[in-house]
Design an enzyme around this catalytic site. Structure first.
Site, mmCIF file in Angstrom:
data_model
loop_
_atom_site.group_PDB
_atom_site.id
_atom_site.type_symbol
_atom_site.label_atom_id
_atom_site.label_comp_id
_atom_site.label_asym_id
_atom_site.label_seq_id
_atom_site.Cartn_x
_atom_site.Cartn_y
_atom_site.Cartn_z
ATOM 1 N N GLU A 137 -6.506 22.064 -30.039
ATOM 2 C CA GLU A 137 -5.720 22.424 -31.210
ATOM 3 C C GLU A 137 -6.108 21.545 -32.405
ATOM 4 O OE1 GLU A 137 -1.612 21.166 -33.049
ATOM 5 O OE2 GLU A 137 -1.466 21.610 -30.901
ATOM 6 N N HIS A 138 -6.281 20.250 -32.142
ATOM 7 C CA HIS A 138 -6.695 19.337 -33.203
ATOM 8 C C HIS A 138 -8.121 19.624 -33.674
ATOM 9 C CE1 HIS A 138 -3.642 15.908 -33.392
ATOM 10 N NE2 HIS A 138 -3.105 16.774 -32.538
ATOM 11 N N HIS B 121 -4.189 20.563 -26.160
ATOM 12 C CA HIS B 121 -3.737 19.910 -27.385
ATOM 13 C C HIS B 121 -4.909 19.320 -28.161
ATOM 14 C CE1 HIS B 121 -2.045 16.321 -29.551
ATOM 15 N NE2 HIS B 121 -1.300 17.289 -30.040
ATOM 16 N N GLU C 15 -0.921 9.432 -31.615
ATOM 17 C CA GLU C 15 0.200 10.347 -31.382
ATOM 18 C C GLU C 15 0.873 10.052 -30.051
ATOM 19 O OE1 GLU C 15 1.047 15.198 -31.507
ATOM 20 O OE2 GLU C 15 -1.000 14.424 -31.654
#
Length: 427
Positions: free
Chosen positions: A58-59, A55, A135
């Site tokens: 991905e950022h 993840h 997040e």
């Protein structure tokens, strides 16, 4: 190089000598193209120390390359009216764009650039680390979201399949830059990636584009994922909330299981719409919830079937037994009318998705990674049509007689414990 053509020539699959797979679907009546790189890696491929790295990557992919700054990536795609995005799941990470057909090469250039030439600028990395921590905090403050992470971890304790996609606050705070770069080099490889596209395009021309913009992906094969071992159990967290959030689930089927289609129809007729059993019995007749639904989540080597409900503290004592009664009833009593409605819903969802270039692009990539081929729509529809009442009942018995997993958050004192739930289901 191997080349396969199906669906009357509109779909073509090419496996390049490098190991990269390219699949396209020509849709002449649209003016756009959706394309993406779908990498067969996600949370379940991470070690404990790496949890959250997929993840994080991905950022970071959008935070600058050797040729483009973070702002340039956004500006270039939006300058032509396109959209770019990404997502991370437990078995896949995807980077995709939607552009006008004349901008297909630009879309491929940007995706290829962020996968092959990201710089992981230290300042950008620290800023994005803060964003991900926000997040995680937001997810933790959203009980009808975070309860699913607790459910997954309880079903698959102390193993990659049970860890959160976002990672943990502690792990993200300490994750070094070289861990991201090393993981990307090992997993974002030719043989682990499918390049998919759907829309107004020519396959051979798209192959030339891919050859230019994805030539720098590594070629080595990554290690296999750790096998998932379902165990089940119970998780409770008392919180000062107006509602108790409950997920009750069971081990279920993999994508290639003979009961896959029966399980999809079971989920739909049990809790997949306003006409479903759980919605009608629990919400409409008894008024115990605002939200209740079932879900089937297959994976490469297993899966989960679950029911989510949010209810008041006093209603929880009635909600769970009523839900368990419905799980028992569906094992012995399914009628043709409700099976027909479920079948229609599943087929309509499938066929409607074919009208979207984005949905079709994702389906092509997923089918190649799961099954090693594109499954013709007619074949899928035929399998759905072939599911019988006996098939659905068999799938229900197989799933609901297994060891359950319970996750509950909020004022959950009146939610029955796992032993009582298991005893009732076994009766």
């Amino acid at each position: 190089m191997t080349d396969i053509t199906i669906e009357g020539g509109t779909i073509r699959v090419t496996r390049l000598p490098s190991g990269l797979t390219v699949v396209t679907e020509r849709m002449d009546r649209v003016e756009t193209v959706s394309l993406g790189a779908y990498i067969a890696t996600g949370t379940r491929h991470e070690t404990e120390a790496e949890n959250g790295v997929s993840h994080f990557l991905e950022h970071m992919a959008f935070k600058g390359t050797e040729r483009r700054s973070a702002s340039a990536i956004a500006e270039e795609i939006e300058a032509v009216g396109g959209h770019i995005n990404a997502y991370t799941a437990r078995e896949q990470t995807a980077f995709y764009v939607k552009v006008l057909k004349e901008d297909t090469a630009l879309g491929a250039d940007i995706i290829g650039d962020i996968l092959s030439h990201s710089t992981f600028d230290p300042d950008e990395l620290e800023r994005e680390r803060g964003v991900i921590l926000q997040e995680i905090g937001q997810a933790r403050d959203t009980p009808d979201d975070i309860v699913f992470d607790h459910f997954q971890e309880t079903a698959y304790p102390s193993q990659p399949m049970g860890r959160p996609v976002l990672g943990t606050e502690e792990g993200i705070r300490s994750m070094p830059r070289d861990m991201l770069m090393g993981y990307m080099k090992r997993h974002y490889t030719m043989g682990n990636t499918v390049i998919a596209a759907a829309g107004n395009l020519d396959h051979d021309r798209f192959l030339d584009i891919v050859g230019v913009h994805f030539a720098d992906l590594p070629t080595q094969l990554p290690s296999a994922a750790v096998a998932a071992e379902y165990r089940g159990g119970e998780f409770r967290e008392a919180r000062d909330l107006d509602q108790v959030h409950i997920v009750l689930g069971f081990p279920s089927v993999a994508y290639d299981d003979p009961d896959y289609n029966a399980t999809m129809l079971l989920s739909t007729l049990l809790g997949g719409g306003m006409s479903s059993r759980l919605f009608q019995e629990v919400r409409e007749k008894r008024g115990l919830v605002y939200s209740i639904y079932s879900f089937a989540a297959p994976a490469m080597d297993g899966g989960l079937f679950g029911i989510y409900a949010g209810t008041g503290e006093s209603e929880a004592a009635e909600l769970v037994p009523v839900t368990l009664d419905e799980l028992q009833k569906v094992q012995r009593d399914v009628n043709e009318a409700e099976l027909g409605r479920a079948r229609a819903q599943v087929k309509a969802s499938l066929l409607m998705s074919l009208e979207s270039t984005g949905s079709r692009c994702e389906q092509l990539a997923r089918q190649m990674q799961v099954f090693g081929r594109v499954i013709p729509t007619a074949e899928t529809v035929a399998k759905i049509n072939a599911v019988t009442i006996a098939d659905v009942q068999r799938a229900a018995t197989r799933i609901f007689r297994a060891m359950p997993t319970l996750a509950a958050m909020g004022p959950a004192g009146r939610v029955p414990g796992l032993p009582a739930i298991a005893d009732r289901l076994a009766a």
